[in-house]
Design a protein around this motif. Structure first.
Motif, short mmCIF file in Angstrom:
data_model
loop_
_atom_site.label_atom_id
_atom_site.label_comp_id
_atom_site.label_asym_id
_atom_site.label_seq_id
_atom_site.Cartn_x
_atom_site.Cartn_y
_atom_site.Cartn_z
N LEU A 139 0.83 -1.20 0.00
CA LEU A 139 0.00 0.00 0.00
C LEU A 139 0.86 1.26 0.00
O LEU A 139 0.59 2.21 -0.74
CB LEU A 139 -0.96 0.02 1.20
CG LEU A 139 -1.89 1.22 1.21
CD1 LEU A 139 -2.80 1.23 -0.01
CD2 LEU A 139 -2.72 1.26 2.47
N THR A 140 1.90 1.26 0.81
CA THR A 140 2.78 2.44 0.87
C THR A 140 3.39 2.72 -0.51
O THR A 140 3.33 3.85 -1.01
CB THR A 140 3.89 2.22 1.90
OG1 THR A 140 3.30 1.96 3.18
CG2 THR A 140 4.80 3.43 2.01
N THR A 141 3.95 1.70 -1.12
CA THR A 141 4.56 1.87 -2.43
C THR A 141 3.53 2.23 -3.49
O THR A 141 3.77 3.09 -4.34
CB THR A 141 5.33 0.59 -2.84
OG1 THR A 141 6.29 0.30 -1.82
CG2 THR A 141 6.03 0.76 -4.17
N SER A 142 2.35 1.63 -3.41
CA SER A 142 1.29 1.92 -4.38
C SER A 142 0.83 3.36 -4.31
O SER A 142 0.57 3.99 -5.34
CB SER A 142 0.09 0.99 -4.15
OG SER A 142 0.46 -0.34 -4.37
N VAL A 143 0.73 3.91 -3.11
CA VAL A 143 0.32 5.31 -2.95
C VAL A 143 1.38 6.23 -3.57
O VAL A 143 1.05 7.21 -4.24
CB VAL A 143 0.06 5.64 -1.47
CG1 VAL A 143 -0.06 7.14 -1.23
CG2 VAL A 143 -1.22 4.94 -1.00
N ILE A 144 2.64 5.89 -3.40
CA ILE A 144 3.72 6.69 -4.00
C ILE A 144 3.67 6.56 -5.52
O ILE A 144 3.81 7.56 -6.24
CB ILE A 144 5.09 6.25 -3.44
CG1 ILE A 144 5.17 6.61 -1.95
CG2 ILE A 144 6.23 6.89 -4.23
CD1 ILE A 144 6.33 5.97 -1.21
N ILE A 145 3.47 5.35 -6.02
CA ILE A 145 3.37 5.13 -7.47
C ILE A 145 2.19 5.93 -8.03
O ILE A 145 2.32 6.57 -9.08
CB ILE A 145 3.22 3.62 -7.77
CG1 ILE A 145 4.54 2.90 -7.50
CG2 ILE A 145 2.75 3.39 -9.21
CD1 ILE A 145 4.42 1.39 -7.52
N ASP A 146 1.05 5.88 -7.33
CA ASP A 146 -0.11 6.66 -7.77
C ASP A 146 0.21 8.15 -7.79
O ASP A 146 -0.16 8.86 -8.73
CB ASP A 146 -1.31 6.43 -6.84
CG ASP A 146 -2.02 5.11 -7.10
OD1 ASP A 146 -1.78 4.49 -8.15
OD2 ASP A 146 -2.83 4.71 -6.24
#
Length: 149
Positions: free
Chosen positions: A109-116
């Motif tokens: 989730l942390t990485t996905s939010v940054i990717i988003d």
């Protein structure tokens, strides 16, 4: 009535996510019998054979040539999966299946939010909102509670 596509996608992902929780203890058992790296190799080999069979049976084998037409970073998904499976094989005996899953989801989730936020890999940019930050913090708190109890 036809089920909403979003709900169906979410339910399918939840079910498969639940099955992924089985992956760590299954691979750990395999690792005890074969060693960590051989277990990871066996796990990926079985998955690769299954997927190749599905591709052939579905008549889509000719589409494999499309891999030559993509940017190289689109081909590292298997490397990322191998890193995950190997890491889980090493950490599941310490963290347990619940701890590994909690830590995985928190990291995803942390990485996905940054990717988003950055809009990388062809995704539309999404803002980092207070709700997203709170969600990440709650996941990390939950991870700590799962691995410390």
């Amino acid at each position: 009535m036809e089920m909403d596509k979003t709900l169906l996608a979410a339910l399918t992902t939840i079910v498969v996510g639940g099955l992924i929780a089985l992956q760590a203890p299954i691979n750990s058992g395999l690792g005890r019998a074969t060693g960590t790296l051989p277990a990871a190799a066996i796990s990926f080999s079985v998955g690769t054979l299954l997927l190749l069979g599905i591709v052939v049976v579905s008549g889509q084998a000719s589409q494999l040539s499309g891999a030559a037409d993509v940017r190289p970073y689109y081909l590292i998904g298997g490397l990322l999966g191998a890193a995950y499976v190997t890491t889980v094989l090493l950490t599941v005996r310490t963290l347990g299946a619940g701890g590994v899953t909690a830590a995985t989801v928190a990291g995803q989730l942390t990485t996905s939010v940054i990717i988003d936020r950055l809009g990388v890999l062809g995704l539309e940019k999404q803002p980092i909102t207070l709700g997203r930050v709170v969600g990440i913090l709650l996941l990390f708190a939950g991870t700590l509670l799962v691995i410390r109890s």
